[in-house]
Design an enzyme around this catalytic site. Structure first.
Site, PDB file in Angstrom:
ATOM      1  N   ARG A 225       0.852  -1.180   0.000  1.00 41.31           N
ATOM      2  CA  ARG A 225       0.000   0.000   0.000  1.00 41.31           C
ATOM      3  C   ARG A 225       0.891   1.235   0.000  1.00 41.31           C
ATOM      4  O   ARG A 225       1.877   1.311   0.752  1.00 41.31           O
ATOM      5  CB  ARG A 225      -0.918   0.020   1.228  1.00 41.31           C
ATOM      6  CG  ARG A 225      -2.019  -1.036   1.175  1.00 41.31           C
ATOM      7  CD  ARG A 225      -3.057  -0.650   0.132  1.00 41.31           C
ATOM      8  NE  ARG A 225      -4.129  -1.635  -0.013  1.00 41.31           N
ATOM      9  CZ  ARG A 225      -4.151  -2.594  -0.930  1.00 41.31           C
ATOM     10  NH1 ARG A 225      -3.131  -2.740  -1.768  1.00 41.31           N
ATOM     11  NH2 ARG A 225      -5.180  -3.412  -1.028  1.00 41.31           N
ATOM     12  N   HIS A 273       1.141  -0.151 -10.416  1.00 40.71           N
ATOM     13  CA  HIS A 273       0.195  -0.961  -9.645  1.00 40.71           C
ATOM     14  C   HIS A 273      -0.174  -2.232 -10.415  1.00 40.71           C
ATOM     15  O   HIS A 273      -1.351  -2.539 -10.640  1.00 40.71           O
ATOM     16  CB  HIS A 273      -1.061  -0.160  -9.312  1.00 40.71           C
ATOM     17  CG  HIS A 273      -1.775  -0.688  -8.089  1.00 40.71           C
ATOM     18  ND1 HIS A 273      -2.426   0.114  -7.197  1.00 40.71           N
ATOM     19  CD2 HIS A 273      -1.928  -1.952  -7.615  1.00 40.71           C
ATOM     20  CE1 HIS A 273      -2.953  -0.631  -6.228  1.00 40.71           C
ATOM     21  NE2 HIS A 273      -2.654  -1.898  -6.468  1.00 40.71           N
TER      22      HIS A 273
END
Length: 310
Positions: A225, A273
């Protein structure tokens, strides 16, 4: 017949339509799947990823569970209208993708591959890397993804360290927990992999103090994250030489803004990502199994603990 609401960002439904129908059929579940509804009180399950159309779960009075398409639930778990059971996604395809990304980038830094592929001028530079068994690699976060990555690194014979908030035992991994365990692990780790959930306790975990615990020349990998890292502290550690490199797949703002200092920094690698993506085929089977469990009275898989936030 059950009614399922598929509520996610635009464009995702066509990818899930056939796999979800097939998985439900194979599980013997008769269901009608809708992407919009004006009768929320008739919905039995919600297959969900955060989107602008659904943020108030109050009208879904009959809903037995909200089944997330994401492994991380920090954008969902704090929603006070969501009182139904919430299950996060633990997808075999997602897990395999994460293991491949982590092992690939750990090996890249371990072997010093950038030294060769980024060379612009002729230079015979025979720097021999140590063997994996002589390199200490740490995985912070030993949930499903962290455990799998730590086991894969151990299988490659790295000295694998693991850290989690609560005690864990993983064969081939030296597991530690708690504040003292975190410092012990970071002080030894030449390569650190962040795979923690984002909670109030892990926000900016890698700050100035904790980055200073790393051995000089360490490498940080973050496929977990973005907010696990204090961006300013990370840039300072890179500029000061404490860190040799940071390979980042997640960021506080995504897509990463064009003017962000990470783009121009010579010792930062950015991937967009892509470390672990939920695969519709395997994720659909997880969803179908949880619906089968909900209908039979069995415990849901991967039920989120609201107090812990994951």
């Amino acid at each position: 017949m059950l009614t399922l609401l598929f509520s996610a960002r635009a464009g995702l439904w066509p990818k899930y339509q056939a796999p979800l129908a097939q998985a439900l059929d194979q599980a013997g579940i008769k269901a009608r799947i809708v992407t919009e509804t004006d009768a929320p009180g008739t919905v039995d399950y919600i297959v969900y990823a955060p989107n602008d159309r659904l943020s108030d779960f109050t009208p879904f009075s009959r809903c037995r569970a909200v089944l997330s398409l994401w492994a991380g639930v920090e954008r969902i778990v704090t929603n006070r209208t969501l009182t139904q059971p919430l299950c996060r996604m633990v997808d075999p395809g997602l897990e395999e993708g994460m293991v491949e990304w982590v092992t690939g980038h750990v090996l890249r830094h371990h072997l010093g591959i950038d030294r060769h592929v980024l060379r612009r001028e002729p230079a015979w530079d025979p720097v021999v890397p140590p063997l994996a068994r002589d390199r200490q690699v740490a995985v912070l976060g030993l949930g499903a993804l962290g455990r799998s990555c730590a086991q894969a690194l151990s299988a490659l014979r790295f000295q694998t360290l693991g850290w989690s908030r609560t005690p864990r035992t993983i064969e081939g991994v030296a597991c530690h927990h708690g504040p003292e365990g975190l410092r012990l692990v970071l002080e030894r780790a030449e390569i650190v992999v962040l795979l923690l959930p984002l909670t109030a306790e892990t926000e900016a975990l890698m700050n100035v103090e904790r980055l200073s615990w790393l051995p000089e020349g360490a490498v940080l990998l973050n496929p977990g994250r973005g907010a696990l890292v204090d961006d300013v502290a990370l840039l300072g550690a890179l500029d000061g030489g404490r860190l040799a490199h940071a390979t980042l797949d997640v960021f506080r703002i995504e897509p990463l803004p064009a003017g962000h200092p990470f783009w121009a920094h010579p010792n930062v690698t950015i991937t967009p990502h892509i470390a672990a993506e939920t695969r519709p085929e395997s994720a659909a089977r997880v969803i179908a199994e949880n619906i089968r469990r909900g209908e039979s009275g069995a415990p849901f898989l991967f039920l989120v603990d609201r107090a812990r936030g994951y």
